[in-house]
Structure formats: structure tokens, C-alpha cells
Design a protein around this motif. Structure first.
Motif, PDB file in Angstrom:
ATOM      1  N   MET A   1       0.826  -1.511   0.052  1.00 21.29           N
ATOM      2  CA  MET A   1      -0.033  -0.189   0.170  1.00 21.29           C
ATOM      3  C   MET A   1       0.667   1.379   0.430  1.00 21.29           C
ATOM      4  N   ASP A   2       0.661   2.448  -0.875  1.00 21.56           N
ATOM      5  CA  ASP A   2       1.328   3.050  -0.972  1.00 21.56           C
ATOM      6  C   ASP A   2       0.948   3.920   0.669  1.00 21.56           C
ATOM      7  N   ILE A   3       2.195   5.444   0.555  1.00 25.30           N
ATOM      8  CA  ILE A   3       2.894   5.600   1.842  1.00 25.30           C
ATOM      9  C   ILE A   3       1.507   7.360   2.006  1.00 25.30           C
ATOM     10  N   LYS A   4       0.818   7.624   0.789  1.00 27.51           N
ATOM     11  CA  LYS A   4      -0.110   8.120   0.481  1.00 27.51           C
ATOM     12  C   LYS A   4      -1.516   7.879   0.440  1.00 27.51           C
ATOM     13  N   ASP A   5      -1.717   6.379  -0.187  1.00 28.60           N
ATOM     14  CA  ASP A   5      -2.889   5.676   0.893  1.00 28.60           C
ATOM     15  C   ASP A   5      -2.553   5.438   2.466  1.00 28.60           C
ATOM     16  N   ILE A   6      -1.836   4.609   2.441  1.00 28.47           N
ATOM     17  CA  ILE A   6      -1.949   5.038   4.296  1.00 28.47           C
ATOM     18  C   ILE A   6      -2.077   6.053   5.083  1.00 28.47           C
ATOM     19  N   ARG A   7      -2.305   7.233   4.337  1.00 25.52           N
ATOM     20  CA  ARG A   7      -1.998   8.326   5.349  1.00 25.52           C
ATOM     21  C   ARG A   7      -3.531   9.134   5.574  1.00 25.52           C
ATOM     22  N   GLN A   8      -4.617   8.238   4.282  1.00 22.94           N
ATOM     23  CA  GLN A   8      -5.387   8.099   3.891  1.00 22.94           C
ATOM     24  C   GLN A   8      -6.499   7.924   4.939  1.00 22.94           C
ATOM     25  N   LEU A   9      -6.192   6.997   5.253  1.00 27.33           N
ATOM     26  CA  LEU A   9      -6.822   6.295   6.612  1.00 27.33           C
ATOM     27  C   LEU A   9      -6.535   6.554   7.458  1.00 27.33           C
ATOM     28  N   PHE A  10      -6.110   7.465   8.069  1.00 29.38           N
ATOM     29  CA  PHE A  10      -5.812   8.344   9.235  1.00 29.38           C
ATOM     30  C   PHE A  10      -6.760   9.474   9.473  1.00 29.38           C
ATOM     31  N   PRO A  11      -8.053  10.010   9.871  1.00 28.08           N
ATOM     32  CA  PRO A  11      -8.728  10.571   9.620  1.00 28.08           C
ATOM     33  C   PRO A  11      -8.051  11.745  10.319  1.00 28.08           C
ATOM     34  N   SER A  28       5.587   7.592  19.481  1.00 30.02           N
ATOM     35  CA  SER A  28       5.964   6.733  20.661  1.00 30.02           C
ATOM     36  C   SER A  28       5.573   7.517  21.468  1.00 30.02           C
ATOM     37  N   ALA A  29       4.485   8.327  22.124  1.00 27.13           N
ATOM     38  CA  ALA A  29       4.213   8.356  23.184  1.00 27.13           C
ATOM     39  C   ALA A  29       2.196   7.805  22.834  1.00 27.13           C
ATOM     40  N   THR A  30       2.133   8.246  21.435  1.00 29.97           N
ATOM     41  CA  THR A  30       0.535   7.346  21.153  1.00 29.97           C
ATOM     42  C   THR A  30       0.393   7.645  19.575  1.00 29.97           C
ATOM     43  N   SER A  31       0.121   6.981  19.444  1.00 29.95           N
ATOM     44  CA  SER A  31      -0.381   6.656  17.201  1.00 29.95           C
ATOM     45  C   SER A  31      -1.794   7.052  17.669  1.00 29.95           C
ATOM     46  N   GLN A  32      -1.426   7.322  16.099  1.00 29.90           N
ATOM     47  CA  GLN A  32      -3.032   7.597  15.512  1.00 29.90           C
ATOM     48  C   GLN A  32      -4.080   6.644  14.719  1.00 29.90           C
ATOM     49  N   LYS A  33      -5.133   6.793  15.009  1.00 27.85           N
ATOM     50  CA  LYS A  33      -5.653   5.606  14.534  1.00 27.85           C
ATOM     51  C   LYS A  33      -6.809   5.289  13.048  1.00 27.85           C
ATOM     52  N   PRO A  34      -6.568   4.902  12.429  1.00 31.93           N
ATOM     53  CA  PRO A  34      -6.632   4.225  11.162  1.00 31.93           C
ATOM     54  C   PRO A  34      -8.765   4.197  11.153  1.00 31.93           C
ATOM     55  N   ILE A  35      -8.993   4.176  10.356  1.00 39.32           N
ATOM     56  CA  ILE A  35     -10.530   4.638  10.083  1.00 39.32           C
ATOM     57  C   ILE A  35     -11.126   2.863  10.551  1.00 39.32           C
ATOM     58  N   GLN A  36     -10.143   1.848   9.685  1.00 36.11           N
ATOM     59  CA  GLN A  36     -11.086   0.231  10.573  1.00 36.11           C
ATOM     60  C   GLN A  36     -11.132  -0.104  11.292  1.00 36.11           C
ATOM     61  N   VAL A  37      -9.776   1.286  12.402  1.00 36.21           N
ATOM     62  CA  VAL A  37      -9.664   0.654  13.871  1.00 36.21           C
ATOM     63  C   VAL A  37     -10.983   1.861  14.961  1.00 36.21           C
ATOM     64  N   ILE A  38     -11.554   2.524  14.286  1.00 36.49           N
ATOM     65  CA  ILE A  38     -12.321   3.539  14.708  1.00 36.49           C
ATOM     66  C   ILE A  38     -13.957   2.739  14.369  1.00 36.49           C
ATOM     67  N   GLU A  39     -14.117   2.361  13.022  1.00 34.89           N
ATOM     68  CA  GLU A  39     -15.431   1.923  12.771  1.00 34.89           C
ATOM     69  C   GLU A  39     -15.427   0.340  14.168  1.00 34.89           C
ATOM     70  N   ALA A 380      11.138  13.632  18.338  1.00 34.88           N
ATOM     71  CA  ALA A 380      10.433  13.212  17.300  1.00 34.88           C
ATOM     72  C   ALA A 380      10.349  11.771  16.969  1.00 34.88           C
ATOM     73  N   SER A 381       8.899  10.894  16.848  1.00 31.86           N
ATOM     74  CA  SER A 381       8.704   9.604  16.933  1.00 31.86           C
ATOM     75  C   SER A 381       7.703   9.491  14.932  1.00 31.86           C
ATOM     76  N   PHE A 382       8.978   8.315  14.565  1.00 34.49           N
ATOM     77  CA  PHE A 382       7.766   8.145  13.595  1.00 34.49           C
ATOM     78  C   PHE A 382       7.184   6.631  13.676  1.00 34.49           C
ATOM     79  N   TYR A 383       6.537   7.006  12.425  1.00 36.57           N
ATOM     80  CA  TYR A 383       5.573   5.919  11.789  1.00 36.57           C
ATOM     81  C   TYR A 383       5.109   5.234  10.896  1.00 36.57           C
ATOM     82  N   LEU A 384       4.685   4.450  10.760  1.00 34.56           N
ATOM     83  CA  LEU A 384       4.052   4.275   9.241  1.00 34.56           C
ATOM     84  C   LEU A 384       3.125   5.099   8.398  1.00 34.56           C
ATOM     85  N   TYR A 385       2.967   6.243   8.915  1.00 31.97           N
ATOM     86  CA  TYR A 385       2.465   7.235   8.169  1.00 31.97           C
ATOM     87  C   TYR A 385       3.069   8.279   8.101  1.00 31.97           C
TER      88      TYR A 385
END
Length: 409
Positions: A1-11, A28-39, A380-385
Motif C-alpha cells: 500500500m502506498d504511503i499516500k493511501d496509508i495516510r488517507q486511512l488516518f482521519p 512513541s507517546a501514542t499512535s494515531q488510529k486508522p478508520i478501521q479501528v475507529i469503525e 520526534a518519533s515516526f510511524y508508518l504514516y
């Protein structure tokens, strides 16, 4: 999955903060949540909201199936032998405290040793301090190398035949160090000790196989791996969990209650008193599905690339001190740093004005701050998005921060 597509899953990422597009560098403090988890959370409360294990009606059955289905997803995710080894908790802190109280207090005595490191999060220091006070055991620290890493030689020198518990984070939330917990587990076992792994910063970012690591316990949190807050996991080898007593008592964890004594349910439920974190567990199951779809190897590769890119870009900023190993291959996806003569809180404040979210403070690691000879750092901590563009914006923001405080003073 392309990074742009991944980012679109995080409202949450599709917004502006202080008039700037949000750049979220605080996973590293807390990650953001994709729409699948919210739903998944919304669907549970909309359609299946009911208590688990107790009812025979349809909603109760559906809720129970989803809750226990999430447990099986966790089992596969960390390759535990059985769902009996997977206990749902409030998070890493609760899991570590449960190990300390239920196993540590019951097992240790005066003269025994607990071994940890200077880099540990407070939740992997304070419980062991309390256990040592209650049992008379000695708390020992594996020293750190100049770059903050652990040498196996120091581990062997610190862990002795008197050591009964070794408890170490797999990835440092400050230094980004990836610790050799598999090798340290072997050293612990050779000395008759059990190995506890704090997986809060590793489980979201790399494949974890508890059988391969041969750890006796593993603790991690859902909210750092795209899941909800308030849900976590305590993994323990079955033979150890069976010997341990619950730390909470009440409904759900009992087998039979008499007037003056009671018996407990079998694993894992004897450690899950009261109404469990049903929605959180279901949300965690959805997060695991999401991470598996992306692929943990893909996530790890992406973060290593970002970490290397960030290290190169930040290293050339004048007055910048970066903490932790210089080799990107030996560190996780975060960069902790300070700018000369600028307090980390001021750095974070100026960056926030640019829409960039970073963490500043002691990161619940005050002994490590003392070892680093600083009171606080920025991180600064990074994740998949996250993207290289995010890091470019961070660098521009840091240069602007330096210029601002140069003008002020």
C-alpha cells in the motif's frame, strides 16, 4: 500500500493545526488510529454492546466472540502458544505492575536480585523499586555504553546466580536503542532468572515472536500500535501464570465463591476481574488486522529509512545534539535531541506553532536523563504514516526555532 493511501486511512492527519498542515511526530507517546479501528469501536457500541461471558442472548454472544477473537489475534501476532497466555490489561504499566506484584513479591526474598537498565521507562523501574522494598531483594542496573546501548559483556557481569528477575525494554523510548533481549534472556535463564520484556516501543514496529525471544513475560499497549487507549496485553508463559495469584478480585475471575474462601477461573480469566475492556480489545484486534495488512517488516523498513533520513538531516543542524546510537540500523524510528541554549519545551512550543507535534520533557525516564546529564530532551518519533516531507518540515521548523531564539537573546 502506498504511503499516500496509508495516510488517507488516518482521519486525524487531514487537518490543520495553528494554520499549518499537521505533522504528527509523537507516535512513541501514542499512535494515531486508522478508520478501521475507529469503525470497529463504533460498530461494537452501535450493534453489539453487551457484557461478555455472562449472557446467552445474541448481543452477549456476539460481544464475547469478538472479544475472545481479539485475544486469538493477539496470540498469533506475538506467536504465543495459547490464548491462555494472553491477558488483557489497561496497558504496559498495568502489565508490568501485575508481574511485579503477582510474581515478584511472591517469589523474591532477601539476597535475591532484580536487574534492569538505566534507560528504562518509569513503569519498568518503580514497580521493581517497590518489590525490592517489600522483599529485601536488591535492584541492580546494567551499565550503558557511551552511545546508550547495552553490551552483552556488561549483561553477563551484572546478571548472577542471585538474579531472579531481569526486566528490560526491547526498544528505548528515548534513545531508540534496540536491545538484544533474546540474548539477554538466554543469559538470564542460564542463571535461573526469568526474563521480562517491556514491548511498548517494539511491538508496534517490528515482528515479535515470544517463543523465539524465549521471554517469560511481555508487556505492551494497544494505543501505541494504532489501537485504542486503555487496552494492553500481558503475555506470560503458562506454567508461570498458573502459579501466580490474581492482583484484583471480584466478578468474572472467580470459579466458585463460598463464605470464607473462593477459587479462581482458569487462565487467562483469573487475571481479568470485573467487566473487561471489551471495546478496547475489539479495537486492538482491528489494529492488529490493519498492521498485518501493511506488514510488520514493511513498517520496520519504512521507519528505518525515515530514521536514517532524519539523522542525516538533523546532524547538519548547527548546535544540535542527538542522543543514542549513530548507526540507523541499530536504532528504532525516533530521534531524541537538544538544541544548544534552547529548552526542549520552547522547541516544542515553536514547532507546534508550525503545526509540528513533537514530545518534550523527561519522557518518563528521569534516571536516563541524569545519565545523559540533561534535565529534558525533545523527541520526534515516526510511524508508518510519516514521510520524508514530514522530516523536512521538522528540520525547517528547528532552524526557525534557532533563529527565533537567537534574535530574542
Amino acid at each position: 500500500m502506498d504511503i499516500k493511501d496509508i495516510r488517507q486511512l488516518f482521519p486525524i492527519l487531514n487537518q490543520e493545526v495553528n494554520g499549518q498542515p499537521l505533522v504528527y511526530l509523537d507516535s512513541s507517546a501514542t499512535s494515531q488510529k486508522p478508520i478501521q479501528v475507529i469503525e470497529a469501536l463504533e460498530n461494537y457500541y452501535r450493534l453489539d454492546n453487551s457484557n461478555v461471558h455472562r449472557g446467552v442472548h445474541t448481543l452477549g454472544t456476539r460481544a464475547t466472540d469478538a472479544f475472545e477473537g481479539a485475544r486469538e489475534k493477539v496470540r498469533k501476532f506475538i506467536n504465543a502458544k495459547s490464548t491462555q497466555e494472553v491477558i488483557f490489561t489497561r496497558g504496559t504499566t498495568t502489565s508490568l505492575n501485575t508481574i511485579a506484584v503477582s510474581y515478584g513479591v511472591a517469589t523474591l526474598k532477601e539476597g535475591d536480585e532484580i536487574v534492569i537498565t538505566y534507560m528504562e521507562h518509569h513503569s519498568n523501574i518503580i514497580p521493581w523499586q517497590q518489590v525490592a522494598k517489600r522483599t529485601g531483594a536488591t535492584l541492580k542496573y546494567i551499565p550503558l555504553q557511551e552511545d546508550g546501548s547495552i553490551s552483552l559483556e556488561d549483561a553477563r557481569a551484572t546478571i548472577t546466580s542471585n538474579t531472579k528477575i531481569v526486566s528490560i525494554m526491547q526498544v528505548s523510548n528515548v534513545l531508540g536503542v534496540i536491545n538484544p533481549v533474546k540474548e539477554i534472556a538466554k543469559i538470564a535463564h542460564e542463571n535461573g532468572a526469568v526474563m521480562v520484556v517491556d514491548g511498548a516501543q517494539s511491538t508496534p514496529h517490528m515482528k515479535i515472536d515470544v517463543q523465539d525471544l524465549d521471554c517469560d513475560f511481555l508487556a505492551f499497549s494497544g494505543h501505541k500500535m494504532c489501537g485504542p487507549t486503555g487496552i494492553g496485553v500481558l503475555y506470560g508463559k503458562k506454567h508461570l501464570l498458573e502459579k501466580m495469584e490474581p492482583v484484583e478480585f471480584g466478578g468474572e475471575m472467580i470459579d466458585f465463591v463460598q463464605l470464607y474462601e473462593s477459587t479462581w477461573k482458569e487462565l487467562p480469566w483469573k487475571f481479568e476481574a470485573g467487566t473487561p475492556i471489551i471495546a478496547g480489545a475489539i479495537g486492538l484486534g482491528a489494529a492488529i488486522d490493519f498492521l498485518n495488512e501493511i506488514g510488520l517488516d514493511t513498517i520496520a523498513d519504512h521507519e528505518h529509512q525515515l530514521s536514517a533520513y532524519a539523522f542525516d538531516k538533523l546532524s547538519v543542524v548547527e548546535g544540535m545534539t542527538i542522543y543514542g546510537p549513530k548507526d540507523p540500523a541499530s536504532r528504532a524510528g525516533l530521534i531524541t535531541f537538544n538544541i544548544d541554549d534552547v529548552h526542549p519545551h520552547d522547541v516544542a512550543t515553536v514547532l507546534d506553532a508550525e503545526g509540528i507535534a513533537v514530545r518534550a520533557g523527561h519522557h518518563c525516564a528521569q534516571p536516563l536523563m541524569k545519565w545523559l546529564k540533561v534535565s529534558a530532551t525533545a523527541r520526534a518519533s515516526f510511524y508508518l504514516y510519516n514521510t520524508e516531507e514530514d522530516i523536512d518540515k521538522l528540520v525547517r521548523g528547528l532552524i526557525k526555532t534557532k533563529e527565533y531564539f537567537s534574535d530574542v537573546f
